[in-house]
Scaffold this motif. Structure first.
Motif, PDB file in Angstrom:
ATOM      1  N   MET A   1       0.838  -1.216   0.000  1.00  0.00           N
ATOM      2  CA  MET A   1       0.000   0.000   0.000  1.00  0.00           C
ATOM      3  C   MET A   1       0.869   1.261   0.000  1.00  0.00           C
ATOM      4  N   VAL A   3       3.805   1.575  -1.284  1.00  0.00           N
ATOM      5  CA  VAL A   3       4.369   1.761  -2.630  1.00  0.00           C
ATOM      6  C   VAL A   3       3.319   2.373  -3.551  1.00  0.00           C
ATOM      7  N   ILE A   6       3.087   6.048  -2.800  1.00  0.00           N
ATOM      8  CA  ILE A   6       4.284   6.738  -3.319  1.00  0.00           C
ATOM      9  C   ILE A   6       4.163   6.936  -4.823  1.00  0.00           C
ATOM     10  N   THR A   7       3.714   5.894  -5.517  1.00  0.00           N
ATOM     11  CA  THR A   7       3.638   6.003  -6.981  1.00  0.00           C
ATOM     12  C   THR A   7       2.539   6.968  -7.410  1.00  0.00           C
ATOM     13  N   ILE A   8       1.455   7.022  -6.672  1.00  0.00           N
ATOM     14  CA  ILE A   8       0.404   8.000  -6.997  1.00  0.00           C
ATOM     15  C   ILE A   8       0.939   9.415  -6.791  1.00  0.00           C
ATOM     16  N   ILE A  10       4.075  10.301  -7.019  1.00  0.00           N
ATOM     17  CA  ILE A  10       5.034  10.543  -8.120  1.00  0.00           C
ATOM     18  C   ILE A  10       4.282  10.978  -9.375  1.00  0.00           C
ATOM     19  N   LEU A  11       3.204  10.248  -9.702  1.00  0.00           N
ATOM     20  CA  LEU A  11       2.412  10.581 -10.897  1.00  0.00           C
ATOM     21  C   LEU A  11       1.840  11.996 -10.787  1.00  0.00           C
ATOM     22  N   PHE A  14       4.548  14.540 -11.313  1.00  0.00           N
ATOM     23  CA  PHE A  14       4.941  14.630 -12.720  1.00  0.00           C
ATOM     24  C   PHE A  14       3.919  15.404 -13.529  1.00  0.00           C
ATOM     25  N   GLU A  70      17.864  23.575 -20.060  1.00  0.00           N
ATOM     26  CA  GLU A  70      18.899  22.532 -20.177  1.00  0.00           C
ATOM     27  C   GLU A  70      18.499  21.261 -19.435  1.00  0.00           C
ATOM     28  N   VAL A  71      17.684  21.439 -18.403  1.00  0.00           N
ATOM     29  CA  VAL A  71      17.281  20.280 -17.583  1.00  0.00           C
ATOM     30  C   VAL A  71      16.130  19.515 -18.230  1.00  0.00           C
ATOM     31  N   LEU A  73      14.880  20.060 -21.729  1.00  0.00           N
ATOM     32  CA  LEU A  73      14.821  19.933 -23.183  1.00  0.00           C
ATOM     33  C   LEU A  73      16.112  19.333 -23.728  1.00  0.00           C
ATOM     34  N   GLU A  74      16.002  18.753 -24.918  1.00  0.00           N
ATOM     35  CA  GLU A  74      17.205  18.226 -25.560  1.00  0.00           C
ATOM     36  C   GLU A  74      18.117  19.380 -25.970  1.00  0.00           C
TER      37      GLU A  74
END
Lengths: 126, 225
Positions: A1, A3, A6-8, A10-11, A14, A70-71, A73-74
């Protein structure tokens, strides 16, 4: 639970970050394009002092946003912009109108491409 | 070069953390979608590792996104039978009451030779010995033999035996695992006594020492190189 939570998180981070940076790129690219237009006008009118001032303003703003770009974009496009700015600086110094205008168009194109590429659209998705 | 070194370091630790968070499964036991995600993560980590022009975030974000989606999907699979069936599929019965289900073989695109091969690998060379054969969601098969062909157990022979415990590792490469020793119900004095019986003075001379399921003490000394 633990984990799953944590992943929710993270999403969510993002997604939030993605929207924030998309808006950041949109706003800063817009500002830069306006400055490039003013530079273009100054070069067309052969007002080299004004063009020099405008270019310096563009370079100042570019150095600030480059740290973030720079962080996320390419580097190929960022290197292209750096190269073009160096060329424009030299061409303005020697008061070479045609070449300066050509480089300004290229600069504008690259900045617009960066802006369009980061927009959440069907064409970018596929 | 230093940049590549550091990026490789960062991505290595990221992948290790991600694989740990995804859970413990051997490659052979993974569901198909888990195997795909593992391969994708490997590919996503490799690209920014070798190309410094690509931001590290271009690898980190997709990797963490895949982890998040995989964990959430796995969690939902546990909570919902429907989602589990959609994501993982359902086991398929290939042999039922000794009869091969030909339509199921056709549906799964398995021919008879494949089935016989899998049964041989499970130590059932005669298909007539098999009562049920089930293809699990990870592609492996499970076999339930006919009653007369099943392996004999202690219960069949009316032999009673005390339930075996897990073997316990006590010393690993010269390091004492105090917690394991305590959980096994022994202390360091007892351990030293055992070592003296094997003519060993110090714990760090021992490569591996453990208690068997029936609480017998065994050890192996370190090789002197």
């Amino acid at each position: 639970m633990k984990v799953v939570i944590i992943t929710i998180v993270i999403l969510a981070l993002f997604l939030g970050g993605a929207f924030y940076f998309a808006e950041y790129i949109n706003i800063n690219s817009g500002k830069m394009l306006n400055n490039i237009d003013r530079l273009d006008q100054a070069v067309l009118a052969e007002d080299w002092e004004s063009a020099q001032t405008q270019l310096q303003e563009i370079e100042r703003d570019w150095i600030k946003i480059l740290k973030v770009y720079e962080v996320i974009l390419e580097h190929y496009d960022l290197d292209e912009i750096n190269k073009t700015l160096v060329k424009i600086e030299k061409y303005i110094e020697v008061e070479e109108k045609n070449l300066t205008l050509g480089e300004i168009s290229q600069l504008k194109f690259v900045v617009e491409t960066i802006k369009e590429r980061e927009v959440f659209s069907i064409s970018n998705l596929f | 070069m230093l940049i590549m070194f550091v990026r490789a370091f960062i991505l290595y630790f990221l992948v290790v953390v991600v694989m740990r968070m995804m859970g413990k499964r051997q490659i052979a036991q993974m569901q198909p979608f888990e195997l795909v995600i593992t391969l994708l993560i490997a590919e996503l980590a490799a690209t920014p590792m070798e190309n410094a022009s690509i931001p590290l975030l271009n690898g980190v974000i997709p990797i963490l996104t895949l982890l998040s989606v995989q964990v959430i999907v796995s969690y939902l699979s546990i909570k919902s039978e429907t989602i589990s069936n959609i994501i993982c599929g359902k086991p398929s019965i290939l042999i039922s009451k000794g009869v091969v289900d030909q339509s199921e073989l056709r549906r799964l695109r398995i021919n008879m030779n494949d089935l016989l091969e899998q049964l041989r690998l499970k130590d059932y060379p005669n298909i007539s010995d098999v009562e049920y054969c089930i293809m699990e969601t990870n592609g492996d098969i499970s076999v339930i033999p006919k009653t007369g062909k099943a392996q004999v157990s202690l219960e069949d022979l009316n032999i009673s035996k005390q339930q075996e415990q897990l073997p316990v590792t006590l010393i690993l490469d010269g390091q004492l695992l105090s917690k394991n020793l305590m959980n096994a119900g022994f202390n360091e004095d007892w351990l030293e006594q055992q070592l003296r019986k094997h003519k060993i003075d110090k714990i760090d001379e021992v490569f591996f020492a453990f208690l068997t399921s029936s609480k017998e003490f065994h050890l192996q000394k370190k090789q002197i190189s």
